[in-house]
Motif scaffolding. Structure first.
Motif, PDB file in Angstrom:
ATOM      1  N   GLU A 190      -9.464   9.665  -3.082  1.00  0.00           N
ATOM      2  CA  GLU A 190      -9.204   8.930  -2.011  1.00  0.00           C
ATOM      3  C   GLU A 190     -10.415   8.032  -1.587  1.00  0.00           C
TER       4      GLU A 190
ATOM      5  N   LYS B 163       3.250  -0.617  -7.078  1.00  0.00           N
ATOM      6  CA  LYS B 163       2.915  -0.106  -5.531  1.00  0.00           C
ATOM      7  C   LYS B 163       1.979  -1.368  -4.920  1.00  0.00           C
TER       8      LYS B 163
ATOM      9  N   HIS C 125      -0.492  -2.080  -1.652  1.00  0.00           N
ATOM     10  CA  HIS C 125      -1.510  -1.539  -0.721  1.00  0.00           C
ATOM     11  C   HIS C 125      -1.605  -2.752   0.318  1.00  0.00           C
TER      12      HIS C 125
ATOM     13  N   ARG D 219       9.251   4.364   0.468  1.00  0.00           N
ATOM     14  CA  ARG D 219       7.837   4.512   0.853  1.00  0.00           C
ATOM     15  C   ARG D 219       6.774   4.820   0.143  1.00  0.00           C
ATOM     16  N   GLU D 220       7.288   5.145  -1.384  1.00  0.00           N
ATOM     17  CA  GLU D 220       6.336   5.595  -2.250  1.00  0.00           C
ATOM     18  C   GLU D 220       5.584   4.320  -2.835  1.00  0.00           C
TER      19      GLU D 220
ATOM     20  N   GLU E  30       1.590   1.553   1.034  1.00  0.00           N
ATOM     21  CA  GLU E  30       0.318   2.051   1.445  1.00  0.00           C
ATOM     22  C   GLU E  30      -0.382   1.341   2.282  1.00  0.00           C
TER      23      GLU E  30
ATOM     24  N   PRO F  17       3.164   5.557   4.676  1.00  0.00           N
ATOM     25  CA  PRO F  17       1.810   6.004   4.585  1.00  0.00           C
ATOM     26  C   PRO F  17       0.767   5.167   5.235  1.00  0.00           C
TER      27      PRO F  17
ATOM     28  N   THR G  32      -3.477   5.248   6.146  1.00  0.00           N
ATOM     29  CA  THR G  32      -4.858   5.560   6.282  1.00  0.00           C
ATOM     30  C   THR G  32      -5.487   4.820   7.336  1.00  0.00           C
TER      31      THR G  32
END
Length: 473
Positions: free
Chosen positions: A52, A199, A201, A226-227, A230, A253, A255
């Motif tokens: 992470e 993916k 981000h 959703r996968e 991010e 998702p 963070t």
């Protein structure tokens, strides 16, 4: 022995106490992580934490790539060294700001497996507090222009609502046709759906963290799985009401990294009770060494680097180069002002890690107390031809009106017969850049001349000693 110093020694010698393999969420290829095992934590417990903070550190670097300053130059080099493609990057200059940038990483076959979309950021609280059109608007996400067709009187207050100004910015840049009739948001959605392994981000700092969240929500509502999404934000204000957060909490998702006592994250909440924060919160403590605002993106990166090296993580290292084995890296020496001394171990880790990336296959000293003469002897035993010695020093120049320390990195290169080949130095004031980042900037700025000196000496065998100096404001 100091725990962090022990961590540094383990990384340098490769004598790891335990080894755990983990895929770096959006790195060019899977990497092997070498965490420090302890009685308090097992490998299984450490690995997700390391993964992470590695991801968040990369996002923090990415948030700086468009800046036309020391931090931006360091970020661009760091990401390129890890295999990211920065082609087409637009710099944030006084003449114009980049609203967003996309950087990508390919796997060993050349296929793009991950992208980072960086929204243009904000640097100060006053800039972040300039929130145009704060009134809430309803948010459905799929068709941004159909949302206004139903009057407020016909809608229920429990439906998702978002900040009008932030939503307008996303609509303007991502859902308005350009001169060629193309809509960027739709193109992104179609690309992701056509490439299930890709993916994305979406990263934002300050106000742009709020727009990053809205863009992620709109892409999700355009049927992007959703996968494949991010969202990572740094110091972002809230963007929607409780219903918005409740709807997207387990769908998108997110963070959300904030600084302790950070003012911007609660600014909108304090001025409009409708808006609320949501997402997976990470609260960091700003370094006491930094004198600028903790809301600066460089402050977030500095905190990320502290956490990153506390966990003894390393960046992916490129394949070894045969010529790099000719270089022996002596221990890095420090002569720091007491105010910067607490960051010495982190600066040491960062510089060593950077050298490993620059010269994969190079030999590194295992004794951190080694003298230059001992380094030369060790290099000779290992079959190296050159010894690189670095010294980091700091002072407070009398002419510095703003009282920012000056950080200097000097480099000296020797042959294994002890003869001097090359000397150079780079210096900058620690203004809007942390000591760790400043060290890396200095080292990176010296790479071109260092490589030229090594190549010249390797070819001729009798390179004339050279002196190079660089002074940055």
């Amino acid at each position: 022995m100091n725990k962090k110093y022990l961590s540094s020694m383990i990384l340098r010698t490769g004598a790891a106490l335990c080894v755990a393999a983990g895929a770096f969420g959006f790195a060019p290829a899977p990497v092997v992580t070498t965490p420090v095992c302890s009685a308090e934590a097992t490998t299984a417990e450490l690995l997700p934490e390391i993964a992470e903070i590695r991801d968040l550190t990369i996002c923090a670097w990415a948030a700086l790539v468009s800046r036309d300053d020391h931090a931006g130059q360091t970020a661009r080099y760091t990401l390129q060294a890890m295999g990211y493609d920065l082609s087409g990057l637009k710099l944030d200059t006084p003449k114009g700001n980049a609203e967003f940038n996309i950087i990508s990483a390919a796997d060993e076959t050349g296929a793009v497996k991950s992208k980072i979309l960086v929204m243009g950021g904000t640097t100060t609280l006053s800039e972040s507090a300039n929130l145009d059109e704060p009134a809430p608007v309803f948010f459905e996400g799929g068709n941004p222009f159909a949302e206004a067709s139903t009057s407020t009187a016909e809608r229920k207050i429990i439906e998702p609502q978002v900040h009008h100004g932030f939503d307008l910015r996303v609509k303007t840049f991502f859902f308005t046709p350009d001169a060629n009739g193309q809509i960027i948001g739709h193109q992104l959605a179609e690309e992701l759906k056509a490439n299930p392994d890709l993916k994305l981000h979406i990263v934002g700092h300050g106000n742009s963290g709020a727009t990053a969240t809205l863009l992620g929500a709109r892409l999700l509502n355009l049927s992007v799985p959703r996968e494949q999404l991010e969202v990572v934000t740094f110091g972002a204000p809230p963007v929607g009401n409780e219903a918005f957060g409740r709807y997207y909490l387990h769908r998108l998702p997110l963070t959300r990294v904030v600084m302790k006592s950070g003012a911007i994250v609660n600014f909108l909440k304090n001025n409009n009770e409708l808006f609320d924060q949501y997402g997976d919160k990470r609260e960091w403590t700003p370094s006491k060494v930094i004198s600028d605002s903790p809301h600066e993106m460089t402050s977030y990166l500095d905190s990320a680097l502290h956490l990153f090296f506390d966990r003894a993580a390393t960046y992916p290292t490129p394949p070894a180069r045969p010529d790099a084995s000719e270089i022996y890296m002596a221990p890095i020496h420090f002569n720091l002002d007491p105010r910067l001394a607490s960051d010495q171990l982190y600066m040491d880790e960062a510089l060593t890690n950077s050298l490993r990336q620059m010269y994969p296959g190079a030999r590194f000293a295992t004794d951190q107390q080694e003298t230059v003469a001992q380094s030369i002897a060790a290099a000779k035993r290992l079959g190296a031809k050159f010894v690189l010695v670095e010294l980091v020093s700091s002072d407070l120049p009398s002419y510095s009106k703003e009282n920012y320390p000056r950080l200097t990195l000097t480099e000296t290169i020797y042959r294994i017969d002890g003869s001097f080949i090359f000397y150079q130095e780079s210096s900058l004031r620690l203004k809007k850049i942390s000591p760790i980042e400043g060290c890396l900037y200095n080292q990176i700025s010296l790479k071109e001349a260092r490589d030229a000196a090594l190549a010249s000496s390797a070819q001729s065998g009798d390179a004339v000693p050279q002196l190079t100096f660089s002074l940055s404001s």
